[in-house]
Write a protein that holds these residues in place. Structure first.
Motif, PDB file in Angstrom:
ATOM      1  N   SER A 138      -1.854 -14.784 -23.614  1.00 47.77           N
ATOM      2  CA  SER A 138      -3.037 -13.953 -23.337  1.00 47.77           C
ATOM      3  C   SER A 138      -2.640 -12.809 -22.412  1.00 47.77           C
ATOM      4  CB  SER A 138      -4.147 -14.791 -22.688  1.00 47.77           C
ATOM      5  OG  SER A 138      -3.697 -15.367 -21.473  1.00 47.77           O
ATOM      6  N   HIS A 140     -13.792 -15.004 -13.920  1.00 46.00           N
ATOM      7  CA  HIS A 140     -13.993 -15.538 -15.271  1.00 46.00           C
ATOM      8  C   HIS A 140     -12.783 -15.258 -16.156  1.00 46.00           C
ATOM      9  CE1 HIS A 140     -18.682 -15.422 -14.795  1.00 46.00           C
ATOM     10  NE2 HIS A 140     -18.073 -16.219 -13.921  1.00 46.00           N
ATOM     11  N   ARG A 141     -12.183 -14.097 -15.954  1.00 54.00           N
ATOM     12  CA  ARG A 141     -10.995 -13.745 -16.731  1.00 54.00           C
ATOM     13  C   ARG A 141      -9.815 -14.642 -16.341  1.00 54.00           C
ATOM     14  NH1 ARG A 141     -11.651  -8.712 -16.057  1.00 54.00           N
ATOM     15  NH2 ARG A 141     -10.109  -8.364 -14.419  1.00 54.00           N
ATOM     16  N   TYR A 192     -15.469 -20.638 -23.814  1.00 52.20           N
ATOM     17  CA  TYR A 192     -14.124 -20.137 -24.094  1.00 52.20           C
ATOM     18  C   TYR A 192     -13.392 -21.071 -25.053  1.00 52.20           C
ATOM     19  CZ  TYR A 192     -14.620 -16.871 -20.145  1.00 52.20           C
ATOM     20  OH  TYR A 192     -15.033 -15.868 -19.301  1.00 52.20           O
ATOM     21  N   THR A 199      -4.280  -9.043 -20.686  1.00 58.69           N
ATOM     22  CA  THR A 199      -5.473  -8.236 -20.426  1.00 58.69           C
ATOM     23  C   THR A 199      -5.087  -6.762 -20.394  1.00 58.69           C
ATOM     24  OG1 THR A 199      -6.520 -10.028 -19.181  1.00 58.69           O
ATOM     25  CG2 THR A 199      -7.352  -7.799 -18.813  1.00 58.69           C
ATOM     26  N   THR A 228      -9.180  -8.794 -23.220  1.00 59.50           N
ATOM     27  CA  THR A 228      -8.161  -9.850 -23.222  1.00 59.50           C
ATOM     28  C   THR A 228      -7.783 -10.152 -24.668  1.00 59.50           C
ATOM     29  OG1 THR A 228      -9.057 -10.796 -21.173  1.00 59.50           O
ATOM     30  CG2 THR A 228      -7.606 -12.194 -22.495  1.00 59.50           C
ATOM     31  N   LYS A 276     -12.307  -4.157 -19.501  1.00 62.46           N
ATOM     32  CA  LYS A 276     -11.166  -5.055 -19.629  1.00 62.46           C
ATOM     33  C   LYS A 276     -11.256  -5.788 -20.975  1.00 62.46           C
ATOM     34  CE  LYS A 276      -9.340  -4.311 -15.551  1.00 62.46           C
ATOM     35  NZ  LYS A 276      -7.987  -3.755 -15.387  1.00 62.46           N
ATOM     36  N   ARG A 307     -13.826  -9.843 -24.454  1.00 60.82           N
ATOM     37  CA  ARG A 307     -14.073  -8.836 -23.409  1.00 60.82           C
ATOM     38  C   ARG A 307     -14.768  -9.537 -22.238  1.00 60.82           C
ATOM     39  NH1 ARG A 307     -13.179  -3.940 -25.915  1.00 60.82           N
ATOM     40  NH2 ARG A 307     -13.229  -4.025 -28.213  1.00 60.82           N
ATOM     41  N   VAL A 308     -14.005  -9.823 -21.207  1.00 63.53           N
ATOM     42  CA  VAL A 308     -14.496 -10.499 -20.002  1.00 63.53           C
ATOM     43  C   VAL A 308     -14.240  -9.560 -18.830  1.00 63.53           C
ATOM     44  CG1 VAL A 308     -14.318 -12.541 -18.548  1.00 63.53           C
ATOM     45  CG2 VAL A 308     -13.972 -12.746 -21.022  1.00 63.53           C
ATOM     46  N   GLN A 309     -15.310  -9.139 -18.177  1.00 61.47           N
ATOM     47  CA  GLN A 309     -15.180  -8.151 -17.112  1.00 61.47           C
ATOM     48  C   GLN A 309     -15.029  -8.773 -15.728  1.00 61.47           C
ATOM     49  OE1 GLN A 309     -14.737  -5.118 -18.319  1.00 61.47           O
ATOM     50  NE2 GLN A 309     -15.145  -6.072 -20.324  1.00 61.47           N
ATOM     51  N   LEU A 338     -10.277 -17.803 -18.155  1.00 64.59           N
ATOM     52  CA  LEU A 338      -9.943 -17.608 -19.568  1.00 64.59           C
ATOM     53  C   LEU A 338      -8.434 -17.702 -19.787  1.00 64.59           C
ATOM     54  CD1 LEU A 338     -10.562 -16.859 -22.494  1.00 64.59           C
ATOM     55  CD2 LEU A 338     -10.600 -14.452 -21.782  1.00 64.59           C
ATOM     56  N   HIS A 339      -7.662 -17.091 -18.908  1.00 69.25           N
ATOM     57  CA  HIS A 339      -6.201 -17.194 -19.022  1.00 69.25           C
ATOM     58  C   HIS A 339      -5.756 -18.653 -18.854  1.00 69.25           C
ATOM     59  CE1 HIS A 339      -5.157 -12.990 -19.425  1.00 69.25           C
ATOM     60  NE2 HIS A 339      -5.927 -12.655 -18.388  1.00 69.25           N
TER      61      HIS A 339
END
Length: 249
Positions: free
Chosen positions: A205, A190-191, A164, A207, A220, A218, A184-186, A194-195
């Motif tokens: 950020s 993990h999302r 990331y 989503t 982001t 999803k 694109r993190v599903q 990322l935030h």
């Protein structure tokens, strides 16, 4: 009843006359075995003797047998150490080039003070630079949401976070204006990480849901804040977390 002196003389006679202690000078192995038997015999005498003076004499004999024989040079070194005996070997300091040490000893005081000040200044600059990097990393870390910080502490995924960061650092340094980075993190966890990375780098950020046929995906979107500097910290989030986990922070 035998007096201590008579008993002691009897032990000496026994020690001197016993064939057990006749050492063969030509055979080292036989001399070693005879020496062991000699010490064992003396120790057995020590157990049977009740006279203190006799026990002290036997103990002295055991210590003499255990002490290795000294060479002539070793004896001279004990009784005539430098500077009263032989001349001491020259030290490494005395063998160095005299001219080089003269430069060191005769340096001008003003030059010496200038060199010391320069060394202190360089070390302080390095220290202040390191401190500034740490402060910048801590400031960036405190921008991350509390729940996200707990998630990083519970389950730190270095390879994922490092991936990331590569994308985000490249986005920050290479883009200008209101460009948007889309990832694109599903996976929900993990999302969340990322935030957290986006918050560390002071980015916005969001989503959004994207529908493709029957699939709901999803997406982001990441963009820079208006009016923010977006200066990249020297210490990355991945490095910061590794240092904090190792106790170096």
């Amino acid at each position: 009843m035998a007096t201590p002196d008579v008993f002691l003389q009897g032990e000496r006679d026994l020690f001197a006359s016993s064939s057990l202690f006749e050492l063969n000078k030509g055979d080292t192995k036989s001399r070693g075995l005879a020496l062991e038997k000699k010490i064992e015999y003396l120790e057995s005498l020590n157990d049977r003797v009740s006279n203190r003076r006799a026990r002290r004499w036997i103990n002295d004999r055991i210590l003499l047998e255990l002490v290795p024989r000294l060479t002539g040079d070793e004896i001279r070194g004990l009784f005539a150490p430098p500077p009263w005996g032989d001349e001491a070997q020259p030290s490494a300091f005395s063998m160095t080039n005299v001219g080089e040490w003269d430069k060191f000893r005769n340096i001008d005081m003003d030059k010496e003070a200038g060199v010391i000040a320069a060394l202190k200044g360089s070390s302080s600059k390095k220290k202040s630079h390191v401190d500034a990097d740490k402060i910048a990393a801590l400031t960036a870390w405190h921008r991350v949401d509390c729940k996200t910080r707990d998630a990083f502490r519970r389950s730190f995924l270095p390879e994922l976070v490092d991936g990331y960061e590569e994308n985000i650092r490249a986005f920050v340094s290479e883009t200008v204006g209101e460009e948007v980075l889309v990832l694109r993190v599903q996976d929900p966890f993990h999302r969340l990480l990322l935030h957290g990375v986006c918050e560390f780098y002071n980015l916005v950020s969001t989503t959004e849901t994207e529908t493709k046929g029957t699939k709901v995906l999803k997406m982001t979107k990441i963009k820079k804040k208006k009016g923010s500097n977006n200066e990249l910290p020297t210490i990355t989030l991945c490095q910061f977390l590794k240092m904090a986990k190792g106790g170096f922070w």
